[in-house]
Motif scaffolding. Structure first.
Motif, short mmCIF file in Angstrom:
data_model
loop_
_atom_site.label_atom_id
_atom_site.label_comp_id
_atom_site.label_asym_id
_atom_site.label_seq_id
_atom_site.Cartn_x
_atom_site.Cartn_y
_atom_site.Cartn_z
N SER A 11 43.97 24.51 34.11
CA SER A 11 43.50 25.63 34.61
C SER A 11 41.57 25.47 34.71
O SER A 11 41.01 25.78 35.61
N VAL A 25 40.11 31.78 36.52
CA VAL A 25 40.95 31.25 37.21
C VAL A 25 42.20 32.36 36.85
O VAL A 25 43.11 31.96 37.81
N SER A 26 42.43 32.35 35.56
CA SER A 26 43.70 32.88 34.96
C SER A 26 43.86 34.70 35.99
O SER A 26 44.96 34.54 36.53
N LEU A 29 44.97 33.27 39.30
CA LEU A 29 46.32 33.20 40.11
C LEU A 29 47.32 33.37 38.94
O LEU A 29 49.11 33.52 40.12
N ASN A 30 46.82 34.77 38.72
CA ASN A 30 47.85 35.79 38.40
C ASN A 30 47.89 36.90 38.22
O ASN A 30 48.56 37.88 38.36
N ASP A 31 46.81 36.94 39.93
CA ASP A 31 47.13 38.73 40.39
C ASP A 31 46.90 39.51 39.41
O ASP A 31 46.91 41.16 39.46
N ARG A 42 37.12 34.60 44.39
CA ARG A 42 39.07 34.90 44.57
C ARG A 42 39.48 33.29 45.47
O ARG A 42 40.23 32.18 45.02
N LEU A 46 41.44 29.86 44.91
CA LEU A 46 42.54 29.36 45.40
C LEU A 46 42.73 27.65 46.78
O LEU A 46 43.35 27.13 46.01
N ALA A 49 42.10 25.45 43.41
CA ALA A 49 43.63 25.04 43.01
C ALA A 49 44.30 24.28 44.36
O ALA A 49 45.22 23.86 43.32
N THR A 50 44.68 24.75 45.30
CA THR A 50 45.27 24.51 46.14
C THR A 50 45.29 22.69 46.75
O THR A 50 45.43 21.69 46.38
N TYR A 54 47.04 21.78 41.57
CA TYR A 54 47.36 22.42 40.52
C TYR A 54 48.43 23.17 39.89
O TYR A 54 48.52 24.48 41.31
N PRO A 56 50.83 26.66 37.50
CA PRO A 56 50.43 26.70 36.27
C PRO A 56 51.40 26.21 35.26
O PRO A 56 52.89 25.68 35.45
#
Length: 329
Positions: A11, A25-26, A29-31, A42, A46, A49-50, A54, A56
């Protein structure tokens, strides 16, 4: 020299690329609810991460939430045919819809101790198809692992959260034959001891539907051996055979061809499972099939209830077993 073990994307890497904190980030990604994060931020997280690929860490997520998202399925030493394969595929899809990861481990207790498996994975639940010892049950439940025995265990604990109607499979086979006028019925038992847990209740269902005791013979997947079973049935006046499954039924058909007999005129044959080859048999095989999607949905609901400490809804599974009528009976 190239490092053979690539470094895992973290992360922190996502945060650097997106230009935000790891906390952001947390949250994204964890909404995480109740966070004021702009749509633009946001989107950057995303996209980062894509682009980095990445994923988790399951271990970190388990530490954060106090619960794994893995459901571990322990399969006995069964042959994995089309029906079991369909059930596993449907289970994987069903659990994925609830945010759970489905992991199936085929084999038996002698391959690797059960404790090694569940301790290595730390699952939210274990779905098994045969019994555990009392010590195994106690250890898993003490570790917070929900336990569901899904099929046909022979012991008394834990209770049967699911009873797939294997007896009904055999009953429908026999009822189909008796409805066609067959009064002397045979049962083609498999020569694979690994599937006894299915074969015994199916035979019990056949017995329950027959006015007289069926003639039970082991039928290997070998034309010559099957022909000998057919010879004996024919000598006994048997006119219809319930086979353990479609493969055994097709062995019976092969044995009949060796004896110069024809189905259903000389011997009617009913299989189980409706495997793809059943409709290609000569003659096409009458069979009994189970809606594996319905079985998987019930199992998934039962496991989720066990994880959440609630009672699963009552489900009547008898209607998911049906006869497919073709030319062999």
């Amino acid at each position: 020299m190239t490092d053979p073990t690539p470094r895992r994307v973290t992360s922190a890497d996502v945060a650097r690329l997106a230009g935000v904190s790891r906390a952001t980030v947390s949250y994204v990604l964890n909404d995480t609810p109740h966070q004021t994060i702009s749509a633009a931020t946001r989107g950057r997280v995303l996209d980062a991460a894509t682009s980095l690929g990445y994923a988790p860490s399951a271990a970190a997520r388990a530490l954060r939430t106090g619960r794994s998202d893995v459901v571990l399925c322990l399969l006995p030493d069964w042959p994995i045919g089309p029906e079991v394969g369909a059930l596993l595929g449907n289970l994987s899809t069903g659990f994925a819809r609830s945010g759970l990861t489905f992991v199936a481990h085929p084999g038996n207790h002698a391959d690797r101790p059960i404790a090694d498996l569940w301790k290595a994975i730390t699952p939210a639940a274990v779905l098994a198809f045969t019994d555990f010892s009392a010590a195994e049950i106690t250890a898993m439940r003490a570790a917070g692992v929900a336990l569901v025995v899904g099929l046909l265990g022979r012991g008394t604990a834990p209770r049967r959260e699911l009873a797939v109607p294997q007896q009904r499979v055999g009953r429908l086979q026999a009822e189909h034959l008796t409805a066609a006028g067959h009064t002397t019925i045979g049962y083609a038992y498999p020569d694979d001891d690994r599937v006894r847990i299915f074969a015994e209740p199916r035979l019990a269902g056949v017995r329950a539907a027959c006015a007289t005791e069926p003639s039970v013979r082991i039928v290997p997947l070998d034309p010559a051996a099957a022909a000998e079973a057919v010879r004996r049935w024919h000598a006994e006046g048997v006119t219809g055979v319930c086979a353990y499954n479609d493969e055994v039924a097709m062995a019976v058909l092969a044995g009949m061809r060796r004896r110069g007999l024809h189905a259903p005129a000389d011997l009617a044959v009913v299989g189980v499972d409706d495997i793809p080859a059943a409709r290609l048999a000569e003659p096409a095989l009458t069979t009994v099939t189970t809606d594996q999607a319905a079985v998987a949905a019930h199992l998934a609901t039962t496991v989720l209830a066990a994880i959440n400490g609630t009672e699963p809804p009552a489900t009547d599974l008898t209607g998911i077993v049906t006869v497919i009528h073709r030319d062999s009976a």
